[in-house]
Design a protein around this motif. Sequence first.
Motif, PDB file in Angstrom:
ATOM      1  N   ILE A  16      10.121  12.955 -11.064  1.00 10.68           N
ATOM      2  CA  ILE A  16      10.119  12.196 -12.327  1.00 10.68           C
ATOM      3  C   ILE A  16       9.184  12.766 -13.389  1.00 10.68           C
ATOM      4  N   ILE A  17       8.157  13.558 -12.968  1.00 10.58           N
ATOM      5  CA  ILE A  17       7.200  14.055 -13.965  1.00 10.58           C
ATOM      6  C   ILE A  17       6.804  15.511 -13.725  1.00 10.58           C
ATOM      7  N   ARG A  18       6.174  15.792 -12.594  1.00  5.32           N
ATOM      8  CA  ARG A  18       5.421  17.045 -12.457  1.00  5.32           C
ATOM      9  C   ARG A  18       6.283  18.296 -12.499  1.00  5.32           C
ATOM     10  N   MET A  63      13.568   7.159 -19.731  1.00  5.08           N
ATOM     11  CA  MET A  63      13.568   8.537 -19.263  1.00  5.08           C
ATOM     12  C   MET A  63      13.112   8.635 -17.810  1.00  5.08           C
ATOM     13  N   ILE A  64      12.077   7.890 -17.461  1.00  2.91           N
ATOM     14  CA  ILE A  64      11.574   7.912 -16.085  1.00  2.91           C
ATOM     15  C   ILE A  64      12.607   7.306 -15.138  1.00  2.91           C
ATOM     16  N   ALA A  65      13.224   6.201 -15.544  1.00  2.00           N
ATOM     17  CA  ALA A  65      14.231   5.556 -14.703  1.00  2.00           C
ATOM     18  C   ALA A  65      15.420   6.486 -14.475  1.00  2.00           C
ATOM     19  N   ALA A  66      15.853   7.178 -15.525  1.00  2.00           N
ATOM     20  CA  ALA A  66      16.987   8.092 -15.391  1.00  2.00           C
ATOM     21  C   ALA A  66      16.682   9.191 -14.382  1.00  2.00           C
ATOM     22  N   ARG A  67      15.504   9.777 -14.468  1.00  2.00           N
ATOM     23  CA  ARG A  67      15.126  10.813 -13.507  1.00  2.00           C
ATOM     24  C   ARG A  67      15.013  10.255 -12.094  1.00  2.00           C
ATOM     25  N   GLY A 102       0.776  -1.227   0.000  1.00  2.00           N
ATOM     26  CA  GLY A 102       0.000   0.000   0.000  1.00  2.00           C
ATOM     27  C   GLY A 102       0.808   1.279   0.000  1.00  2.00           C
ATOM     28  N   GLU A 103       2.063   1.226  -0.431  1.00  2.00           N
ATOM     29  CA  GLU A 103       2.924   2.398  -0.428  1.00  2.00           C
ATOM     30  C   GLU A 103       2.904   3.070  -1.802  1.00  2.00           C
ATOM     31  N   LEU A 104       2.565   4.345  -1.834  1.00  2.00           N
ATOM     32  CA  LEU A 104       2.557   5.105  -3.073  1.00  2.00           C
ATOM     33  C   LEU A 104       3.794   5.987  -3.133  1.00  2.00           C
ATOM     34  N   LEU A 105       4.113   6.468  -4.328  1.00  2.76           N
ATOM     35  CA  LEU A 105       5.217   7.403  -4.458  1.00  2.76           C
ATOM     36  C   LEU A 105       4.913   8.685  -3.695  1.00  2.76           C
ATOM     37  N   SER A 106       5.935   9.252  -3.110  1.00  6.39           N
ATOM     38  CA  SER A 106       5.763  10.507  -2.389  1.00  6.39           C
ATOM     39  C   SER A 106       5.497  11.644  -3.370  1.00  6.39           C
ATOM     40  N   GLU A 107       4.990  12.755  -2.852  1.00  5.56           N
ATOM     41  CA  GLU A 107       4.785  13.940  -3.683  1.00  5.56           C
ATOM     42  C   GLU A 107       6.104  14.402  -4.290  1.00  5.56           C
ATOM     43  N   ASN A 108       7.176  14.312  -3.509  1.00  8.31           N
ATOM     44  CA  ASN A 108       8.485  14.729  -4.013  1.00  8.31           C
ATOM     45  C   ASN A 108       8.949  13.827  -5.147  1.00  8.31           C
TER      46      ASN A 108
END
Length: 224
Positions: free
Chosen positions: A40-42, A161-165, A29-35
């Motif tokens: 990676i995207i926002r 690209m996502i992995a690199a970030r 149940g662990e989601l990515l943090s806001e940071n």
Amino acid sequence: MNTKHSFSPEQLAQIKEAQAAASSLKEKGELLSENALDLIIREARSHNGWLDKPVPDELLNQIYDIVKMGSTSMNTCPARFLFIRTQKAKERLKGCLAPLNVNKVLAAPVTVIIGHDLAFYKHMPKLFAHNPGAQDLFKNNELAANTSAFRNGTIQGTYLMIAARALGLDIGPMSGFNNQAIDEEFFKGTSIKSNFLCSLGYGDTSKIFQRLPRFEFDEVCEML
């Protein structure tokens, strides 16, 4: 064509293990943090300038170890990644680039040519072994093979690209180059075709511009 799945006892055990692992992952149940989402995207930005800081080969291996686990249809994994790192390799790439992209690539520690293998299906007996007839879906159907290779190779380029970030690098994806020239220079005599380029490194934030606008949900999305 035989498309019936036949699993050995060993494969059935592996399936049970995979199902248990997937259930365990969901239960955490662990989601990515806001940071992390910002990283990676926002809030992440594409970069045009680069700091004089090398990217270790070990980090490139780490990136691929993440990329290879990303989903592709029928596990075809058609992407091929050519990491341009040396000055000699950059000079070979230079002649294939649009003029505005030359300095970006020469300054970047690494620029990846993201390509895709049009003959990816030759590896399906290994990658999709439980379905012996899967290879035949593409072997004699050039349109299906080319479409699948391009689509899934593009998806894998996005994973890169996502992995690199996620591992702390900045990226500079670009499409200002001559595909035919790159294919002739780097992939001649193979079944690999180039898709797009992506520079990797540590971005010089003094060279980025204001963020450009994006569409809102209601402008491009629809629910049926």
